[in-house]
Scaffold this active site. Structure first.
Site, PDB file in Angstrom:
ATOM      1  N   HIS A  13      19.955  20.043   4.683  1.00 21.44           N
ATOM      2  CA  HIS A  13      19.827  18.654   5.178  1.00 21.44           C
ATOM      3  C   HIS A  13      18.355  18.277   5.154  1.00 21.44           C
ATOM      4  CE1 HIS A  13      21.203  15.300   8.025  1.00 21.44           C
ATOM      5  NE2 HIS A  13      19.907  15.089   7.803  1.00 21.44           N
ATOM      6  N   HIS A 136      26.677  12.066  10.329  1.00 17.81           N
ATOM      7  CA  HIS A 136      25.740  11.830  11.445  1.00 17.81           C
ATOM      8  C   HIS A 136      26.619  11.504  12.645  1.00 17.81           C
ATOM      9  CE1 HIS A 136      21.840  10.563  13.310  1.00 17.81           C
ATOM     10  NE2 HIS A 136      22.727  10.090  14.159  1.00 17.81           N
TER      11      HIS A 136
HETATM   12  O1  DOR Z   1      15.487  11.509  13.344  1.00 19.71           O
HETATM   13  C1  DOR Z   1      16.059  11.169  12.326  1.00 19.71           C
HETATM   14  N1  DOR Z   1      15.388  10.756  11.229  1.00 19.71           N
HETATM   15  N2  DOR Z   1      17.393  11.203  12.311  1.00 19.71           N
HETATM   16  C2  DOR Z   1      18.098  10.698  11.301  1.00 19.71           C
HETATM   17  O2  DOR Z   1      19.293  10.728  11.362  1.00 19.71           O
HETATM   18  C3  DOR Z   1      17.409  10.053  10.144  1.00 19.71           C
HETATM   19  C4  DOR Z   1      16.047  10.569   9.998  1.00 19.71           C
HETATM   20  C5  DOR Z   1      15.194   9.743   9.063  1.00 19.71           C
HETATM   21  O3  DOR Z   1      15.651   9.414   7.965  1.00 19.71           O
HETATM   22  O4  DOR Z   1      14.046   9.433   9.412  1.00 19.71           O
HETATM   23 ZN    ZN Z   2      18.863  13.501   8.598  1.00 20.27          ZN
END
Ligand code: DOR
Ligand code: ZN
Length: 350
Positions: A13, A136
């Site tokens: 991820h 998510h």
């Molecule tokens: O903290 C996060 N940043 N959670 C996410 O689901 C997306 C990610 C991002 O793309 O910056």
């Molecule tokens: Zn993510």
């Protein structure tokens, strides 16, 4: 133990962004991981196979010379995604999953799915062609307490979805709670989860340590100590249902240190070293290789990598910041020490 040799790991991820940001962060991942599942939440999002293939080419073009790394692409699901697009994506051989962002749940999720019932036909096709759903897992109702959104999502969305689509393989991404650990550990076949380094190493106190700490803010947000302990126990137990996904999510310093800062923690600079610390603290360094290099590949039906990565227990100081195009990127542990470092990386992706 001062040295540890593991099979070359995969980051299941990862946010790589695009253009100058991509060029700034990609080398950190490519020196550690042979492959990564690349998240599709660009602006505009990667909603089609064609966009995914073009993005893959840009990633490969951004690799430093001589470095081999395999980006494993994903599609961003919207209310408009069609089953045909899933068939195309699967046939491409380069798209390895489709990501469900509940609309409004996180960074660049505004084009996401407004109600999962709207994509039931898409999920059905995914199950048919054996494409992995990446989730998510947070409800988006602003009236639901921030710290309850993952647990509520399990009951209201994920558990019913997994029952409606009994053969769909699902990765519950970046889990943060004891409830999520229990759901995954006791769930039906075909359910797994990624776990980030920050959720193994920190609890929500880290958001307020000596003042407000924007660089510890990510989504899902850090949770209570009991949740962190449950995550660590789960990965230390060695179950193949849990695997490495850093969720390294770079944002320019200015976008983090502001009145309404972006969610996302950059951890790719130490994307395996931080996990080594967590596993060592749990007395489970022998389980790191399965978590980092085997369980993810097995779940995705990919061959395990053949190269190796050597980690040494030798502390190093993380820089205060890294270059990020014209801006700066503040990494996790900026100005502090990390106990493990990489001594050698061998071998190309499988
Ligand atoms: O903290 C996060 N940043 N959670 C996410 O689901 C997306 C990610 C991002 O793309 O910056
Ligand atoms: Zn993510």
């Amino acid at each position: 133990m001062t040295s540890l040799v593991i099979r070359r790991p995969d980051d299941c991820h990862l946010h790589l962004r695009d253009e100058t940001a991509l060029r700034a962060v990609l080398p950190f991942t490519a020196t550690r991981f042979a492959r990564a599942i690349v998240m599709p939440n660009l602006k505009p999002p990667i909603t089609t196979t064609e966009l995914a293939l073009a993005y893959r080419k840009r990633i490969l073009a951004a690799l430093p010379p001589g470095v081999s790394f395999e980006p494993l692409m994903t599609l961003y699901l919207t209310d408009q995604t069609t089953p045909q697009e899933i068939t195309r994506a699967q046939a491409s051989g380069t798209v390895h999953g489709a990501k469900l962002y509940p609309a409004g749940a996180t960074t660049h999720s505004d084009a996401g799915v407004t109600d999962v019932r709207r994509i039931d036909a898409v999920l059905e096709r995914m199950a048919e062609v054996s494409m992995v759903l990446q989730v998510h897992g947070e409800v988006t109702d602003p009236d639901v307490d921030m710290f309850d959104r993952e647990a509520r999502f399990i009951d209201e969305v994920l558990a019913p979805l997994a029952e409606r689509h009994r053969t769909l393989r699902v990765v519950f991404e970046h889990i943060t709670t004891r409830a999520a650990v229990q759901f995954v550990a006791s769930g039906r076949k075909g359910i797994a989860a990624t776990v980030t380094p920050q959720h193994l190493l920190m609890n929500r106190n880290a958001l307020f340590e000596g003042g407000l700490r924007p660089h510890h803010y990510c989504l899902p947000v850090l949770k209570a100590e009991a949740d962190r302990a449950a995550l660590l126990a789960a990965v230390a137990g060695g179950s193949e249902r849990f695997f490495l996904g850093t969720d390294s999510a770079p944002h320019a310093r200015a976008a983090k240190e502001t009145a309404c800062g972006c969610a996302g923690i950059f951890s790719a600079h130490a994307g395996i070293e931080l996990y080594a610390e967590a596993f060592e603290a749990a007395g489970a360094l022998d389980k790191l290789e399965g978590f980092a290099s085997c369980h993810g590949a097995d779940f995705y039906g990919l061959p395990r990598n053949t190269g190796t990565l050597t980690l040494t227990r030798e502390p190093w100081e993380v820089p205060q910041h890294y270059p990020f195009g014209a801006d700066e990127l503040v990494p996790l542990r900026a100005g502090e020490r990390i106990a493990w470092r990489i001594a050698a990386a061998r071998g190309a992706p499988a």
